[in-house]
Write an enzyme that holds these catalytic residues in place. Structure first.
Site, PDB file in Angstrom:
ATOM      1  CD  GLU A 314      -2.890  -1.147   2.471  1.00 44.66           C
ATOM      2  OE1 GLU A 314      -4.446  -0.956   1.735  1.00 44.66           O
ATOM      3  OE2 GLU A 314      -2.860  -0.618   3.501  1.00 44.66           O
TER       4      GLU A 314
HETATM    5  C1  TNX Z   1      -4.942  -3.599   4.265  1.00 47.69           C
HETATM    6  S1  TNX Z   1      -2.967  -5.822   3.729  1.00 47.69           S
HETATM    7  C2  TNX Z   1      -2.789  -3.883   5.037  1.00 47.69           C
HETATM    8  C3  TNX Z   1      -3.141  -3.387   6.060  1.00 47.69           C
HETATM    9  C4  TNX Z   1      -4.465  -3.431   6.686  1.00 47.69           C
HETATM   10  C5  TNX Z   1      -5.476  -4.181   6.236  1.00 47.69           C
HETATM   11  C6  TNX Z   1      -6.798  -4.804   6.823  1.00 47.69           C
HETATM   12  C7  TNX Z   1      -1.914  -5.686   3.913  1.00 47.69           C
HETATM   13  C8  TNX Z   1      -0.406  -5.997   3.256  1.00 47.69           C
HETATM   14  N1  TNX Z   1      -1.955  -4.477   4.064  1.00 47.69           N
HETATM   15  O1  TNX Z   1      -2.462  -2.696   6.129  1.00 47.69           O
HETATM   16  O2  TNX Z   1      -4.664  -3.729   8.056  1.00 47.69           O
HETATM   17  O3  TNX Z   1      -6.171  -4.390   4.547  1.00 47.69           O
HETATM   18  O4  TNX Z   1      -7.940  -5.430   5.969  1.00 47.69           O
END
Ligand code: TNX
Length: 690
Positions: A314
């Site tokens: 992200e």
């Molecule tokens: C995505 S999964 C994220 C997390 C969040 C999550 C909530 C991932 C690698 N990154 O930072 O907590 O979604 O479901």
């Protein structure tokens, strides 16, 4: 599987072993229960710990005081454990042998393993098999507990079976992590992926960069001694600990402590809100990599596992795109976009991690052509990234579909298989892409297994167990048992037994929610609230929007005190389906099923009426008054529908009213669903209208 008799498929085990055959001659548990251990692996520290735990665990499971008898290697021991070989020095490695066999016959058990880990897994199977004797088909049983006669051969389908646990969004103290490890070992999981840093906190003491605990943890962190304690606890349970330090995004806490690493202007504080933030590390400065080299050097020593997770998920690139210096750097290096810049960053960090003797794991965003083939890709955005990784020669583990924070049912997680791509429509990351070609047998070997993930924006130590368990056991079975073990009804029957068993290990998924509801009930009797909450569920996915919350928002309302999945609603759905599948004639004569449905609905309606005074009096519940009203109305029309189905005839005006009540109940209120509503809808539609 072919060898698994029908009765054996319902043996109270989860995960189900590779093969089970029932035998004659159960082993009764008595106070004189004794153990002998032999073989070259008997001296292994993990085997010794595991054996020592057997007596107190049996005592807790049965309530029978045990004398704790260890006997020499003689045939008289109740449980004879033979561990043929030792394995290598610590740490545990991916692929270490976990095979065991267990035979219980003629009142004795023999557990054999080639290596220590197999013994640990077999001990869990043995303990799980201990059940109270029950009267079968009128044959009175002896009061007490026993292990049924069985022959079991077992080994895991995948070598990497993990839980990714976020301890940043809400800090989870050591006791919670250790209890989680106990549960993981019980269902034969073998990797704790410890998500130790994120925007909301950096959770490990650093001697080299003390501001990480002084500033970035806001006081909530593990000392290095505590980290070592957790690693030792995990080792004694046969669990590896893979640390994750997320970067270059999800790193606002680190950037608050060391603002010179940031792209944007500082100083800024540790995040107290949730979501994808825009704060990023600056990937263009040498000083960033010097810092990371120092941090990774320190953490690589603290965490002995071969693998080291660098996050990479992200990256919201606004700050990079808007920064003139970064744009200039990209031009100089021929990097055309933010994706390329992240790839540049990953390559530098991968080099650093490798230079400290580790293998790298990262979220699927880091998969780019120039990445060394030794990197393990953790697939979270969809199962296709796992496919992609494997087809390009990268090892991969699956997490997409195993997100416990999304409040899906055990059966939904259970249906996800690392080796089978879901149909395009269900794999969001690939909705429009054509199906990729199947993997070759060689490429298939790159799929190492999977990890459930628990993100804790909306979980706290108090209800952590209820968010993890029992659903995590269903995922554990998917990763351990043969692919053909896929019967959902059998899974749910065994999951219920496993759920009770896990509480004797010290987990609190049921009791903690009872206590939370007691707090909500205050001075009112808790009973009606307990019954009422059996037919509620939190909304799934991201609908309970964590961005409306802060790290300090109390999670003490009704939605926080109910399990993710309603067993009562699932059972009700199945009964309604059975009832409606009967012909009108059969339905009239099957009064038992009808009466059961009516009794159930009346009890739920009463609970919804009885919780009203408590909800009116208690501010934490007041906003759920409309939910109580909706449930009450829904249960009323469901009872009316059954009565009308019984009586025959049509009733247009009733049907209109009933349909409106059902529609209200299908909408969520205060982020909660009423999961019996779809079944009631079926009942109402079955009544002939105008
Ligand atoms: C995505 S999964 C994220 C997390 C969040 C999550 C909530 C991932 C690698 N990154 O930072 O907590 O979604 O479901």
């Amino acid at each position: 599987m072919a060898r698994m008799a029908h009765a054996a498929a319902d043996i109270p085990l989860m995960p189900l072993p590779q093969s089970v055959t029932l035998e004659a001659g159960a082993l009764e548990i008595t106070g004189g229960f004794s153990i002998s251990v032999s073989g070259a692996g008997a001296a292994d520290d993990r085997v010794r710990d595991s054996v020592e735990r057997i007596f107190p665990r049996i005592q807790r499971q049965t309530g029978i005081p045990l004398r704790g008898r260890m006997v020499g290697d003689n045939q008289a021991a109740s449980l004879r454990l033979i561990v043929a070989g030792k394995d290598h020095r610590a740490p545990q490695k991916l692929g270490d042998d976990e095979t065991y066999s267990l035979r219980v016959a003629n009142g004795q058990a023999q557990l054999s393993a080639a290596a220590p880990l197999g013994a640990l897994r077999g001990v869990e199977t043995f303990l799980q098999l201990i059940q109270q004797n029950e009267t079968v088909a009128g044959q009175q049983s002896r009061p007490g507990f026993s292990v049924p006669g069985v022959t079991i051969q077992d080994s895991p389908r995948f070598g990497w079976r993990g839980l990714s646990l976020d301890v940043s969004r809400h800090f989870l103290p050591i006791a919670d992590v250790e209890r989680t490890l106990d549960g993981m070992a019980a269902v034969k999981l073998n990797v704790l992926h410890w998500h130790l840093s994120d925007d909301q906190g950096f959770r490990v003491e650093s001697k080299k960069y003390p501001k990480l605990q002084q500033v970035a943890s806001e006081g909530n962190y593990y000392t290095q001694a505590q980290v070592q304690e957790v690693i030792a606890h995990a080792r004694s349970l046969g669990i590896r600990v893979v640390p994750e330090f997320d970067m270059p995004g999800h790193a606002a806490a680190i950037l608050a402590a060391y603002p010179s690493l940031a792209t944007g202007p500082g100083p800024q504080s540790v995040a107290h809100n949730f979501g994808v933030l825009t704060r990023l590390m600056d990937p263009t400065k040498d000083s960033t990599y010097r810092f990371l080299d120092g941090l990774i050097a320190e953490m690589a020593k603290l965490f002995p596992d071969d693998y080291f997770h660098i996050g990479g998920d992200e990256v919201e690139a606004t700050e990079w795109n808007q920064n003139a210096d970064i744009r200039a750097f990209m031009r100089q290096h021929g990097i055309s976009d933010a994706k390329g810049l992240q790839s540049y960053f990953s390559q530098q960090v991968v080099k650093i991690v490798i230079s400290h003797g580790k293998r790298v794991a990262g979220w699927d965003e880091i998969l780019e052509p120039d990445l060394p083939k030794t990197v393990v890709i953790q697939s979270w955005r969809g199962q296709r990234s796992l496919w992609q990784a494997a087809s390009q020669g990268y090892d991969g583990i699956l997490s997409a579909g195993y997100y416990l924070d999304l409040m899906q049912s055990a059966s939904e997680h259970y249906a996800i298989d690392p080796m089978r791509l879901p149909p395009a429509g269900e794999d969001q990351a690939a909705a429009s892409e054509p199906a990729p070609p199947p993997l070759t047998p060689e490429q298939t070997k790159h799929i190492l297994g999977g990890e459930a993930a628990m993100w804790v924006e909306l979980a706290v130590p108090e209800n952590l167990d209820a968010k993890l368990w029992p659903r995590l056991a269903a995922i554990a079975e998917r990763l351990w048992s043969p692919e053909a073990v896929a019967d959902t009804d059998s899974m749910y029957r065994r999951l219920a037994i496993t759920n009770r068993w896990l509480e004797f290990l010290g987990l609190s998924q049921r009791t903690s929610l009872v206590r939370m509801r007691q707090r909500l009930a205050g001075s009112f009797p808790r009973g009606p609230l307990d019954t009422f909450s059996t037919i509620l569920e939190p909304v799934e996915g991201y609908e309970r929007d964590s961005e409306k919350y802060q790290t300090e928002t109390p999670l003490n309302r009704l939605i926080d005190a109910i399990p993710p999945e309603s067993d009562a609603a699932r059972e009700f759905r199945n009964k309604v389906d059975a009832y409606l599948a009967e012909s009108a004639e059969a339905r009239k004569s099957d009064v038992a099923l009808r009466d059961e449905l009516l009794r159930q609905l009346a009890a739920w309606q009463k609970s919804a009426d009885d919780v009203r005074p408590m909800m009116e009096a208690n501010g934490l519940l007041t906003q759920d008054l409309p939910v109580a009203d909706t449930v009450s109305a829904l249960c009323r029309v469901a009872q009316q529908a059954i009565t009308r189905l019984d009586a025959g005839g049509r009733d247009a005006s009733w049907k209109q009213e009933a349909t409106a009540a059902v529609e209200a109940a299908l909408r969520h209120q205060d982020s909660m669903l009423i999961p019996i509503a779809p079944a009631v809808q079926k009942l109402v539609s079955a009544v002939p209208g105008g």
